[in-house]
Design a protein around this motif. Structure first.
Motif, mmCIF file in Angstrom:
data_model
loop_
_atom_site.group_PDB
_atom_site.id
_atom_site.type_symbol
_atom_site.label_atom_id
_atom_site.label_comp_id
_atom_site.label_asym_id
_atom_site.label_seq_id
_atom_site.Cartn_x
_atom_site.Cartn_y
_atom_site.Cartn_z
ATOM 1 N N HIS A 94 52.142 79.019 60.455
ATOM 2 C CA HIS A 94 51.139 78.436 61.344
ATOM 3 C C HIS A 94 49.991 77.799 60.561
ATOM 4 C CE1 HIS A 94 52.428 81.309 64.844
ATOM 5 N NE2 HIS A 94 53.380 80.506 64.440
ATOM 6 N N LEU A 95 49.820 78.233 59.310
ATOM 7 C CA LEU A 95 48.692 77.743 58.515
ATOM 8 C C LEU A 95 49.098 77.753 57.048
ATOM 9 C CD1 LEU A 95 45.633 76.942 58.547
ATOM 10 C CD2 LEU A 95 45.132 79.361 58.137
ATOM 11 N N THR A 96 48.726 76.696 56.327
ATOM 12 C CA THR A 96 49.001 76.604 54.896
ATOM 13 C C THR A 96 47.682 76.506 54.144
ATOM 14 O OG1 THR A 96 51.139 75.519 55.249
ATOM 15 C CG2 THR A 96 50.135 75.290 53.076
ATOM 16 N N ILE A 97 47.520 77.363 53.151
ATOM 17 C CA ILE A 97 46.297 77.386 52.343
ATOM 18 C C ILE A 97 46.691 77.247 50.876
ATOM 19 C CG2 ILE A 97 44.228 78.692 51.726
ATOM 20 C CD1 ILE A 97 44.575 80.240 54.354
ATOM 21 N N LYS A 98 46.003 76.371 50.188
ATOM 22 C CA LYS A 98 46.240 76.207 48.752
ATOM 23 C C LYS A 98 45.154 76.942 47.981
ATOM 24 C CE LYS A 98 46.841 72.728 45.129
ATOM 25 N NZ LYS A 98 46.796 71.284 44.800
ATOM 26 N N SER A 148 49.484 85.768 62.488
ATOM 27 C CA SER A 148 50.037 84.412 62.339
ATOM 28 C C SER A 148 50.649 84.290 60.950
ATOM 29 C CB SER A 148 48.947 83.352 62.512
ATOM 30 O OG SER A 148 48.415 83.385 63.823
ATOM 31 N N PRO A 149 51.828 83.685 60.836
ATOM 32 C CA PRO A 149 52.429 83.490 59.511
ATOM 33 C C PRO A 149 51.572 82.532 58.672
ATOM 34 C CG PRO A 149 54.057 83.175 61.270
ATOM 35 C CD PRO A 149 52.720 83.216 61.925
ATOM 36 N N ILE A 150 51.174 83.005 57.507
ATOM 37 C CA ILE A 150 50.323 82.222 56.616
ATOM 38 C C ILE A 150 51.092 81.925 55.337
ATOM 39 C CG2 ILE A 150 48.108 82.099 55.429
ATOM 40 C CD1 ILE A 150 47.854 82.398 58.456
ATOM 41 N N ARG A 151 51.124 80.658 54.958
ATOM 42 C CA ARG A 151 51.727 80.282 53.678
ATOM 43 C C ARG A 151 50.605 79.969 52.694
ATOM 44 N NH1 ARG A 151 55.670 75.239 53.546
ATOM 45 N NH2 ARG A 151 53.797 74.261 54.423
ATOM 46 N N VAL A 152 50.705 80.537 51.501
ATOM 47 C CA VAL A 152 49.707 80.297 50.453
ATOM 48 C C VAL A 152 50.390 79.611 49.285
ATOM 49 C CG1 VAL A 152 47.972 81.333 48.949
ATOM 50 C CG2 VAL A 152 48.441 82.360 51.180
ATOM 51 N N LEU A 153 49.906 78.436 48.956
ATOM 52 C CA LEU A 153 50.372 77.699 47.777
ATOM 53 C C LEU A 153 49.434 78.038 46.622
ATOM 54 C CD1 LEU A 153 51.003 74.234 49.460
ATOM 55 C CD2 LEU A 153 52.638 76.084 49.111
ATOM 56 N N ALA A 183 54.079 84.011 51.342
ATOM 57 C CA ALA A 183 53.718 84.055 52.760
ATOM 58 C C ALA A 183 53.464 85.488 53.183
ATOM 59 C CB ALA A 183 54.826 83.431 53.619
ATOM 60 N N PHE A 184 52.644 85.646 54.197
ATOM 61 C CA PHE A 184 52.356 86.975 54.736
ATOM 62 C C PHE A 184 51.855 86.841 56.162
ATOM 63 C CE2 PHE A 184 48.461 85.486 52.750
ATOM 64 C CZ PHE A 184 47.502 85.765 53.701
ATOM 65 N N ILE A 185 51.810 87.965 56.859
ATOM 66 C CA ILE A 185 51.244 88.045 58.205
ATOM 67 C C ILE A 185 50.275 89.220 58.227
ATOM 68 C CG2 ILE A 185 51.710 88.416 60.669
ATOM 69 C CD1 ILE A 185 54.506 87.311 60.227
ATOM 70 N N ALA A 186 49.024 88.960 58.528
ATOM 71 C CA ALA A 186 48.049 90.044 58.664
ATOM 72 C C ALA A 186 48.234 90.691 60.028
ATOM 73 C CB ALA A 186 46.629 89.509 58.498
ATOM 74 N N PHE A 206 36.090 89.287 36.914
ATOM 75 C CA PHE A 206 35.033 88.833 37.810
ATOM 76 C C PHE A 206 35.466 87.660 38.681
ATOM 77 C CE2 PHE A 206 33.098 90.323 33.766
ATOM 78 C CZ PHE A 206 32.621 91.544 34.249
ATOM 79 N N MET A 207 36.710 87.641 39.124
ATOM 80 C CA MET A 207 37.157 86.609 40.075
ATOM 81 C C MET A 207 37.907 87.286 41.221
ATOM 82 S SD MET A 207 39.877 84.573 37.627
ATOM 83 C CE MET A 207 40.408 83.546 38.977
ATOM 84 N N PRO A 208 37.170 87.918 42.141
ATOM 85 C CA PRO A 208 37.796 88.657 43.244
ATOM 86 C C PRO A 208 38.392 87.733 44.294
ATOM 87 C CG PRO A 208 35.426 88.643 43.536
ATOM 88 C CD PRO A 208 35.699 87.980 42.211
ATOM 89 N N ILE A 209 39.233 88.328 45.123
ATOM 90 C CA ILE A 209 39.862 87.640 46.257
ATOM 91 C C ILE A 209 39.509 88.427 47.512
ATOM 92 C CG2 ILE A 209 42.048 86.929 47.287
ATOM 93 C CD1 ILE A 209 43.129 87.134 44.285
ATOM 94 N N VAL A 210 38.961 87.759 48.496
ATOM 95 C CA VAL A 210 38.597 88.417 49.751
ATOM 96 C C VAL A 210 39.250 87.655 50.898
ATOM 97 C CG1 VAL A 210 36.746 89.293 51.209
ATOM 98 C CG2 VAL A 210 36.393 89.095 48.745
ATOM 99 N N VAL A 211 40.127 88.343 51.623
ATOM 100 C CA VAL A 211 40.817 87.751 52.769
ATOM 101 C C VAL A 211 40.316 88.437 54.028
ATOM 102 C CG1 VAL A 211 43.039 87.333 53.867
ATOM 103 C CG2 VAL A 211 42.856 87.266 51.371
ATOM 104 N N GLU A 212 39.834 87.664 54.972
ATOM 105 C CA GLU A 212 39.320 88.216 56.238
ATOM 106 C C GLU A 212 40.226 87.751 57.386
ATOM 107 O OE1 GLU A 212 35.232 88.458 58.944
ATOM 108 O OE2 GLU A 212 35.250 87.335 57.047
ATOM 109 N N ALA A 213 40.845 88.719 58.054
ATOM 110 C CA ALA A 213 41.719 88.414 59.196
ATOM 111 C C ALA A 213 40.914 88.564 60.484
ATOM 112 C CB ALA A 213 42.920 89.356 59.209
#
Length: 230
Positions: A94-98, A148-153, A183-186, A206-213
């Motif tokens: 449903h959504l693609t994020i690079k 929602s199915p999320i694709r991450v490039l 890909a993943f689904i939260a 010092f390069m964190p990743i923060v994903v907010e569903a």
């Protein structure tokens, strides 16, 4: 997220991570059973002076200890291969994020939108507000719609990085000049933390990743605000 003295995995926030947790428990029980059997045999051989003449030269026992490990390996391999193929499955996202790794921050581009992208830097310790986590909080979160199915490039601009969020069961290397995808689904609301998992230089930590569903309507409102600010 993880907490001090934690021994197990983080709570699963995606179907793939739930499968990984089940497989971990499955494999761990097999390891416990094998360890218990081997320990029992060692203790029995050390503590007794008796000898069973029927097992000194027995083809039946040789057959058993040849076939049994093969069966155990099959019991481990089949669910492992199933999960491996599930992790590579990408059906109608449903959504693609690079996500592009830099030294030492991440940049995100929502490719389904025009001009929706931003850089994500770690929040310095002196700038943290109550409730934020040191070395894990970013100034811009990667916001996604829940369920929602999320694709991450995933790629990198300079050196090797790795885009990793344990709660979502996602770990993908970021290689300069190459575009990897995952890909993943939260499956629930929440904020999920990760870090670069490939040593990439002095500020690798010092390069964190923060994903907010968030619910879909909140995501739509957020994207409109970002586009208006751009």
């Amino acid at each position: 997220m993880a907490h001090p003295t934690q021994l197990g995995f983080q709570d699963a926030a995606s179907p793939v991570m739930e499968e990984l947790l089940h497989f971990h428990d499955h494999a761990l029980m097999i390891v416990f059973l094998i360890s218990t059997l081997v320990l029992y045999i060692i203790v029995a051989m050390v503590s007794t002076k008796l000898t069973n003449k029927y097992i000194l030269d027995s083809q039946e026992i040789e057959i058993v200890w040849t076939i049994l490990p093969a069966v155990i390996l099959v019991l481990i391999a089949l669910p492992s291969l199933r999960i491996l193929y599930l992790m590579d499955e990408i059906n109608d996202p449903h959504l693609t994020i690079k996500a592009v790794g830099h030294q030492w921050y991440w940049s995100y581009e929502y490719t389904d939108y025009e001009n929706l992208g931003f850089d994500s830097y770690m929040v310095a310790t002196q700038d943290l507000t109550p409730g934020q986590f040191r070395l894990l909080e970013a100034d811009h979160r990667m916001v996604i719609p829940m369920e929602s199915p999320i694709r991450v490039l995933v790629s990198a601009e300079d050196v090797l990085h790795s885009w990793t969020v344990p709660s979502l069961g996602v770990k993908m290397d970021a290689v300069p000049g190459r575009l990897n995808q995952t890909a993943f689904i939260a499956s629930r609301l929440g904020v999920f933390y990760g870090q670069c998992s490939e040593i990439c230089g002095a500020n690798h930590s010092f390069m964190p990743i923060v994903v907010e569903a968030v619910p879909l309507e909140f995501f739509e409102n957020w994207s409109l605000l970002i586009l208006q600010d751009a």
